[in-house]
Design a protein around this motif. Structure first.
Motif, short mmCIF file in Angstrom:
data_model
loop_
_atom_site.label_atom_id
_atom_site.label_comp_id
_atom_site.label_asym_id
_atom_site.label_seq_id
_atom_site.Cartn_x
_atom_site.Cartn_y
_atom_site.Cartn_z
N GLN A 1 34.28 41.81 37.99
CA GLN A 1 35.66 41.98 38.55
C GLN A 1 36.04 40.65 38.83
O GLN A 1 35.44 39.86 39.82
CB GLN A 1 35.66 42.69 40.07
CG GLN A 1 36.78 43.38 40.03
CD GLN A 1 37.91 44.59 39.33
OE1 GLN A 1 36.99 44.97 39.31
NE2 GLN A 1 38.83 43.89 39.49
N ILE B 1 38.66 38.57 41.54
CA ILE B 1 39.61 38.85 42.71
C ILE B 1 40.13 37.00 42.63
O ILE B 1 39.34 36.43 42.72
CB ILE B 1 39.38 38.91 44.03
CG1 ILE B 1 39.11 40.17 44.47
CG2 ILE B 1 40.33 38.54 44.89
CD1 ILE B 1 37.59 40.12 44.24
N LEU C 1 32.46 45.57 43.86
CA LEU C 1 34.34 46.02 44.16
C LEU C 1 33.94 46.42 45.65
O LEU C 1 34.47 46.53 46.79
CB LEU C 1 35.15 46.61 43.21
CG LEU C 1 36.12 46.41 43.91
CD1 LEU C 1 37.91 44.72 43.64
CD2 LEU C 1 37.35 47.40 42.50
N LYS C 2 33.12 47.68 45.49
CA LYS C 2 33.09 48.44 46.61
C LYS C 2 32.65 47.90 48.31
O LYS C 2 33.11 47.60 49.57
CB LYS C 2 32.38 49.68 47.24
CG LYS C 2 31.87 50.77 47.98
CD LYS C 2 31.86 51.94 47.62
CE LYS C 2 31.48 53.16 48.87
NZ LYS C 2 30.52 54.31 48.70
N LYS D 1 35.39 45.25 49.25
CA LYS D 1 36.67 45.42 50.17
C LYS D 1 35.65 45.47 51.37
O LYS D 1 37.36 45.46 52.02
CB LYS D 1 36.85 46.96 49.02
CG LYS D 1 38.09 46.97 47.99
CD LYS D 1 37.87 47.85 47.78
CE LYS D 1 38.48 48.38 46.47
NZ LYS D 1 39.16 49.70 45.70
N LYS D 2 35.03 45.69 51.42
CA LYS D 2 34.83 46.31 53.19
C LYS D 2 34.64 44.68 53.90
O LYS D 2 34.92 44.68 55.38
CB LYS D 2 33.01 46.23 52.98
CG LYS D 2 33.09 48.30 53.17
CD LYS D 2 31.62 48.38 52.80
CE LYS D 2 31.60 49.78 52.63
NZ LYS D 2 30.02 50.12 52.42
N ASN E 1 42.39 45.92 53.97
CA ASN E 1 42.92 46.27 52.23
C ASN E 1 44.45 46.65 52.67
O ASN E 1 44.68 47.62 53.44
CB ASN E 1 42.06 47.17 51.55
CG ASN E 1 40.68 46.98 51.50
OD1 ASN E 1 40.48 47.87 51.09
ND2 ASN E 1 40.08 46.03 51.70
N TYR F 1 43.81 42.31 42.07
CA TYR F 1 43.44 42.27 43.29
C TYR F 1 43.71 40.60 43.81
O TYR F 1 43.21 39.64 42.65
CB TYR F 1 42.02 42.15 43.33
CG TYR F 1 41.31 43.30 43.18
CD1 TYR F 1 41.02 44.86 43.95
CD2 TYR F 1 41.32 43.90 41.51
CE1 TYR F 1 40.76 45.80 43.47
CE2 TYR F 1 40.87 45.60 40.81
CZ TYR F 1 40.80 46.66 42.73
OH TYR F 1 40.57 47.59 41.88
N LYS G 1 43.80 38.65 54.23
CA LYS G 1 44.23 40.45 53.68
C LYS G 1 44.01 40.01 52.27
O LYS G 1 43.91 39.35 51.52
CB LYS G 1 45.52 41.08 53.28
CG LYS G 1 45.77 41.60 55.44
CD LYS G 1 46.36 41.56 55.47
CE LYS G 1 46.90 41.42 56.75
NZ LYS G 1 48.41 42.26 57.19
N LEU G 2 43.40 42.27 51.23
CA LEU G 2 43.00 41.90 50.42
C LEU G 2 44.11 42.39 50.06
O LEU G 2 44.46 44.14 50.32
CB LEU G 2 41.77 42.65 50.13
CG LEU G 2 41.57 43.17 48.61
CD1 LEU G 2 41.62 41.77 48.04
CD2 LEU G 2 39.90 43.52 48.49
N ILE H 1 45.74 45.05 46.69
CA ILE H 1 45.28 45.30 46.02
C ILE H 1 46.80 46.16 45.27
O ILE H 1 47.45 47.33 46.26
CB ILE H 1 44.13 47.14 46.26
CG1 ILE H 1 43.41 46.48 46.84
CG2 ILE H 1 43.77 48.14 44.84
CD1 ILE H 1 41.68 47.01 47.57
#
Length: 193
Positions: free
Chosen positions: A2, A4, A59-60, A63-64, A68, A132, A142-143, A145
């Protein structure tokens, strides 16, 4: 793997450790994102690789680490097979924006296209890849999506850039013009072409 983006530099999420050259490796589980972002800002570093153990959890886990922001956007084609572009912050981009509470992401994408460009009569044709990227607002990272959709329209009215969102121009571009515009665009937008 992935990807970003931070500006136009990638953070790769991977399970494979490679010998560092023009990139740096960090362990995803314990990484301090401020260190990652500072590392990416160095000229000699072209990428960062965050290494995890399980491909399906990369990815999970990432994201934390940041708040998001969910967004929807469109790669819109007209009846002449031209693509709708916006010009904002001295870059060509595609229309997109933040989802409102309880809004379906397809509705977000169509609403944002219409708000940012004045183009209506939109129909979603297919789902495109999610992108992303990390950005900074009010001193906080911030991310974003972004869920993208290929759209079609028969709209042939005037294009109306959403000036209060910093959009200074909206245009339909043919393949050659789109290719030229992409040379002054964002890496995550280029992924959609």
């Amino acid at each position: 793997m992935q990807c970003i983006y931070v500006n136009n530099k990638p953070i790769y999420l991977t399970t494979v450790v490679e010998k560092e050259t023009d990139f740096k490796n960090f362990l995803l589980k314990d990484v301090d994102l401020n260190v990652v972002l500072k590392t990416l800002s160095k000229k000699k570093i072209n990428a960062v690789r965050l290494i995890g153990h399980s491909e399906d959890k990369l990815l999970k886990t990432f994201k934390k680490k940041l708040p998001n922001v969910i967004a929807g956007g469109g790669k819109v084609y007209n009846s002449n097979n031209k693509i709708l572009f916006i010009y904002r912050n001295d870059k060509w981009d595609l229309p997109k924006g933040k989802a409102e509470k309880k809004e379906q992401i397809q509705d977000t994408a169509m609403r944002e296209v219409e708000e940012e460009t004045g183009v209506g009569n939109l129909k979603i044709i297919e789902t495109l890849p999610v992108t992303y990227h990390i950005y900074k607002r009010n001193g906080k990272h911030k991310l974003k999506i972004t869920h993208w959709f290929k759209m079609q329209t028969t709209f042939d009215g005037p294009l109306e850039p959403q000036i209060n969102e910093g959009i200074t121009k909206v245009d339909w571009l043919d393949d050659a013009q789109a290719k030229d515009a992409l040379s002054n665009s964002y890496a995550n937008i280029k992924l959609l072409f």
